[in-house]
Design a protein around this motif. Structure first.
Motif, PDB file in Angstrom:
ATOM      1  N   GLU A 196       8.959  39.302  70.387  1.00  0.00           N
ATOM      2  CA  GLU A 196      10.237  39.119  69.702  1.00  0.00           C
ATOM      3  C   GLU A 196      10.088  37.991  68.681  1.00  0.00           C
ATOM      4  OE1 GLU A 196      12.810  40.999  70.181  1.00  0.00           O
ATOM      5  OE2 GLU A 196      12.367  42.007  72.092  1.00  0.00           O
ATOM      6  N   ILE A 197      11.095  37.863  67.793  1.00  0.00           N
ATOM      7  CA  ILE A 197      11.069  36.791  66.797  1.00  0.00           C
ATOM      8  C   ILE A 197      10.913  35.437  67.475  1.00  0.00           C
ATOM      9  CG2 ILE A 197      12.495  35.526  65.131  1.00  0.00           C
ATOM     10  CD1 ILE A 197      13.564  38.119  64.105  1.00  0.00           C
ATOM     11  N   GLU A 198      11.617  35.274  68.607  1.00  0.00           N
ATOM     12  CA  GLU A 198      11.611  33.991  69.294  1.00  0.00           C
ATOM     13  C   GLU A 198      10.238  33.616  69.853  1.00  0.00           C
ATOM     14  OE1 GLU A 198      13.714  36.456  69.812  1.00  0.00           O
ATOM     15  OE2 GLU A 198      15.553  35.644  68.915  1.00  0.00           O
ATOM     16  N   ASN A 199       9.327  34.581  69.909  1.00  0.00           N
ATOM     17  CA  ASN A 199       7.983  34.305  70.424  1.00  0.00           C
ATOM     18  C   ASN A 199       7.051  33.725  69.369  1.00  0.00           C
ATOM     19  OD1 ASN A 199       8.395  37.323  72.260  1.00  0.00           O
ATOM     20  ND2 ASN A 199       8.478  35.258  73.127  1.00  0.00           N
ATOM     21  N   PHE A 200       7.514  33.661  68.114  1.00  0.00           N
ATOM     22  CA  PHE A 200       6.726  33.076  67.037  1.00  0.00           C
ATOM     23  C   PHE A 200       7.319  31.727  66.643  1.00  0.00           C
ATOM     24  CE2 PHE A 200       6.155  37.648  66.699  1.00  0.00           C
ATOM     25  CZ  PHE A 200       4.785  37.782  66.483  1.00  0.00           C
ATOM     26  N   VAL A 201       6.548  30.919  65.945  1.00  0.00           N
ATOM     27  CA  VAL A 201       7.093  29.720  65.306  1.00  0.00           C
ATOM     28  C   VAL A 201       7.486  30.142  63.894  1.00  0.00           C
ATOM     29  CG1 VAL A 201       6.696  27.343  64.626  1.00  0.00           C
ATOM     30  CG2 VAL A 201       5.546  28.260  66.651  1.00  0.00           C
ATOM     31  N   TRP A 202       8.811  30.218  63.658  1.00  0.00           N
ATOM     32  CA  TRP A 202       9.277  30.794  62.407  1.00  0.00           C
ATOM     33  C   TRP A 202      10.260  29.867  61.687  1.00  0.00           C
ATOM     34  CZ3 TRP A 202      14.474  32.626  61.842  1.00  0.00           C
ATOM     35  CH2 TRP A 202      15.241  32.546  63.009  1.00  0.00           C
ATOM     36  N   VAL A 203      10.333  30.065  60.381  1.00  0.00           N
ATOM     37  CA  VAL A 203      11.136  29.219  59.489  1.00  0.00           C
ATOM     38  C   VAL A 203      12.499  29.860  59.268  1.00  0.00           C
ATOM     39  CG1 VAL A 203      11.312  28.242  57.166  1.00  0.00           C
ATOM     40  CG2 VAL A 203       9.090  28.314  58.333  1.00  0.00           C
ATOM     41  N   SER A 204      13.552  29.142  59.620  1.00  0.00           N
ATOM     42  CA  SER A 204      14.907  29.678  59.451  1.00  0.00           C
ATOM     43  C   SER A 204      15.563  29.218  58.154  1.00  0.00           C
ATOM     44  CB  SER A 204      15.794  29.263  60.631  1.00  0.00           C
ATOM     45  OG  SER A 204      15.851  27.848  60.742  1.00  0.00           O
ATOM     46  N   ASN A 205      15.088  28.106  57.595  1.00  0.00           N
ATOM     47  CA  ASN A 205      15.699  27.602  56.359  1.00  0.00           C
ATOM     48  C   ASN A 205      14.722  26.679  55.649  1.00  0.00           C
ATOM     49  OD1 ASN A 205      18.122  27.324  54.597  1.00  0.00           O
ATOM     50  ND2 ASN A 205      17.986  25.183  55.195  1.00  0.00           N
ATOM     51  N   VAL A 206      14.753  26.718  54.316  1.00  0.00           N
ATOM     52  CA  VAL A 206      13.984  25.782  53.486  1.00  0.00           C
ATOM     53  C   VAL A 206      14.916  25.225  52.431  1.00  0.00           C
ATOM     54  CG1 VAL A 206      11.938  25.402  52.076  1.00  0.00           C
ATOM     55  CG2 VAL A 206      11.943  27.240  53.775  1.00  0.00           C
ATOM     56  N   GLU A 207      14.984  23.907  52.346  1.00  0.00           N
ATOM     57  CA  GLU A 207      15.836  23.266  51.349  1.00  0.00           C
ATOM     58  C   GLU A 207      14.985  22.356  50.486  1.00  0.00           C
ATOM     59  OE1 GLU A 207      20.172  20.983  51.085  1.00  0.00           O
ATOM     60  OE2 GLU A 207      19.242  21.428  53.018  1.00  0.00           O
ATOM     61  N   LEU A 208      15.145  22.499  49.184  1.00  0.00           N
ATOM     62  CA  LEU A 208      14.366  21.707  48.240  1.00  0.00           C
ATOM     63  C   LEU A 208      15.246  20.617  47.647  1.00  0.00           C
ATOM     64  CD1 LEU A 208      11.539  21.577  46.881  1.00  0.00           C
ATOM     65  CD2 LEU A 208      12.521  22.931  45.016  1.00  0.00           C
ATOM     66  N   HIS A 209      14.790  19.368  47.753  1.00  0.00           N
ATOM     67  CA  HIS A 209      15.505  18.223  47.186  1.00  0.00           C
ATOM     68  C   HIS A 209      14.695  17.652  46.029  1.00  0.00           C
ATOM     69  CE1 HIS A 209      18.138  18.162  50.739  1.00  0.00           C
ATOM     70  NE2 HIS A 209      17.047  18.252  51.466  1.00  0.00           N
ATOM     71  N   ASP A 210      15.323  17.517  44.867  1.00  0.00           N
ATOM     72  CA  ASP A 210      14.655  16.880  43.729  1.00  0.00           C
ATOM     73  C   ASP A 210      15.185  15.461  43.646  1.00  0.00           C
ATOM     74  OD1 ASP A 210      12.916  16.729  41.610  1.00  0.00           O
ATOM     75  OD2 ASP A 210      14.344  17.496  40.153  1.00  0.00           O
ATOM     76  N   VAL A 211      14.566  14.563  44.397  1.00  0.00           N
ATOM     77  CA  VAL A 211      15.091  13.214  44.539  1.00  0.00           C
ATOM     78  C   VAL A 211      14.408  12.246  43.584  1.00  0.00           C
ATOM     79  CG1 VAL A 211      15.761  13.564  46.936  1.00  0.00           C
ATOM     80  CG2 VAL A 211      13.479  12.677  46.410  1.00  0.00           C
ATOM     81  N   THR A 212      15.061  11.109  43.386  1.00  0.00           N
ATOM     82  CA  THR A 212      14.499  10.066  42.541  1.00  0.00           C
ATOM     83  C   THR A 212      13.384   9.320  43.249  1.00  0.00           C
ATOM     84  OG1 THR A 212      16.715   9.758  41.623  1.00  0.00           O
ATOM     85  CG2 THR A 212      15.087   8.078  41.104  1.00  0.00           C
ATOM     86  N   SER A 213      13.560   9.102  44.547  1.00  0.00           N
ATOM     87  CA  SER A 213      12.617   8.257  45.279  1.00  0.00           C
ATOM     88  C   SER A 213      12.509   8.721  46.725  1.00  0.00           C
ATOM     89  CB  SER A 213      13.085   6.795  45.235  1.00  0.00           C
ATOM     90  OG  SER A 213      12.203   5.945  45.921  1.00  0.00           O
ATOM     91  N   VAL A 214      11.359   8.438  47.314  1.00  0.00           N
ATOM     92  CA  VAL A 214      11.112   8.710  48.728  1.00  0.00           C
ATOM     93  C   VAL A 214      10.890   7.397  49.458  1.00  0.00           C
ATOM     94  CG1 VAL A 214       9.501   9.730  50.382  1.00  0.00           C
ATOM     95  CG2 VAL A 214      10.147  10.998  48.330  1.00  0.00           C
TER      96      VAL A 214
END
Length: 308
Positions: A196-214
């Protein structure tokens, strides 16, 4: 060496006191998975074509429901190549559609916590959608990722506590679903039943931030315009004082930039305040309008005043 450091320090000091400063945009991609969340800083300056390629996959939605299909403990965790889709028979794994290959841009060593592109053997410019996280220092023996096949392009680094997620993946049992999924990390897999899907390590969301500084490992990194077409990437280190939250300029980590920075921060000479529009400080926190005051010009120390 001390002359160079002092010269660089003087240039940056002058830019802060007499001229507006600008900071280079720092893309940060944050992933949500069923084993935890992690963020990676995308090293746009060092590997610009590779970062554009990676961002294109994010923007297209290619990495949503993608899985980490390869785990080699002590070496790498690899993903980006396959998606898992739920159906009546459990889960179906399909290949992620690949764009055109990207030119190899090796320049940063494949040390623990860096993120690099996977590619075909003996084809340096064959990287497309698959990427991996280095679990160890793989620059030299026995992996030699810095020298074989033109060197593997590092384009990112895992931030904050993100390596804990990959340590958890590394500890998972692995299943052989056939090449190229012969070493796939699995979660509570019952081999007598369809996966099943739950048997894998899977990505549910990806968010990209274009920030000034880290802000990471007590370092606040950004770029400044020193005037006269002089651009520098600099680092402010968090120091312990009795004056509140204070950052001190590090003269040993000044890097000259060949192009004008974007995503500006501003310095007011009249008020001696540095305003950074956005700073990412952990996987879930993005601060806006961070204001620091130059409280000790002799030691180039800035005190945090406020943020939103």
């Amino acid at each position: 060496m001390s002359f160079i450091q002092n010269y660089a320090k003087a240039i940056v000091t002058a830019s802060l006191i007499f001229a507006p400063s600008m900071t280079q945009a720092k893309p940060v991609a944050c992933f949500n998975t069923n084993l935890g969340n992690f963020c990676m800083e995308l090293l746009e300056r060092q590997a610009p074509k590779t970062v554009v390629n990676f961002v294109n996959y994010i923007d297209s939605g290619a990495y949503l429901q993608s899985i980490f299909h390869r785990s080699v403990p002590g070496f790498v965790i690899q993903g980006g190549g396959f998606k898992v889709i739920k159906d009546d028979n459990g889960a179906t794994v399909t290949a992620v559609n690949a764009f055109d290959p990207v030119e190899n841009e090796f320049g940063i060593s494949n040390t623990r916590g860096t993120v690099a592109m996977a590619k075909l053997p003996e084809k340096p410019d064959s990287a497309t959608n698959q990427w991996f996280v280095n679990l160890s220092d793989n620059s030299g023996s026995p992996a030699f990722l810095d020298t074989q096949n033109g060197g593997f392009t590092v384009f990112g680094r895992i931030l904050y506590d993100g390596m804990a997620v990959f340590a958890a993946i590394e500890d998972l049992p692995r299943a052989n679903f056939g090449e190229p999924l012969s070493s796939t990390p699995t979660v509570n897999l019952d081999v007598t039943k369809p996966a099943e899907i739950e048997n894998f390590v899977w990505v549910s969301n990806v968010e990209l931030h274009d920030v000034t500084s880290v802000f990471n490992d007590n370092i606040l990194s950004f770029a400044v315009d020193a005037g006269n077409n002089g651009f520098f990437e600099v680092h402010l280190e968090l120091v312990v004082t009795d004056m509140g939250i204070v950052f001190e300029f590090d003269p040993d980590r000044v890097i000259s930039l060949s192009t004008a920075p974007a995503n500006m921060a501003t310095f007011s000479a009249q008020n001696r305040t540095l305003t950074i529009p956005s700073v990412i400080v952990n996987e879930t926190t993005l601060l806006n309008n961070v204001v620091l005051s130059l409280t000790d010009p002799a030691n180039l120390q800035f005190t945090l005043v406020s943020f939103e």
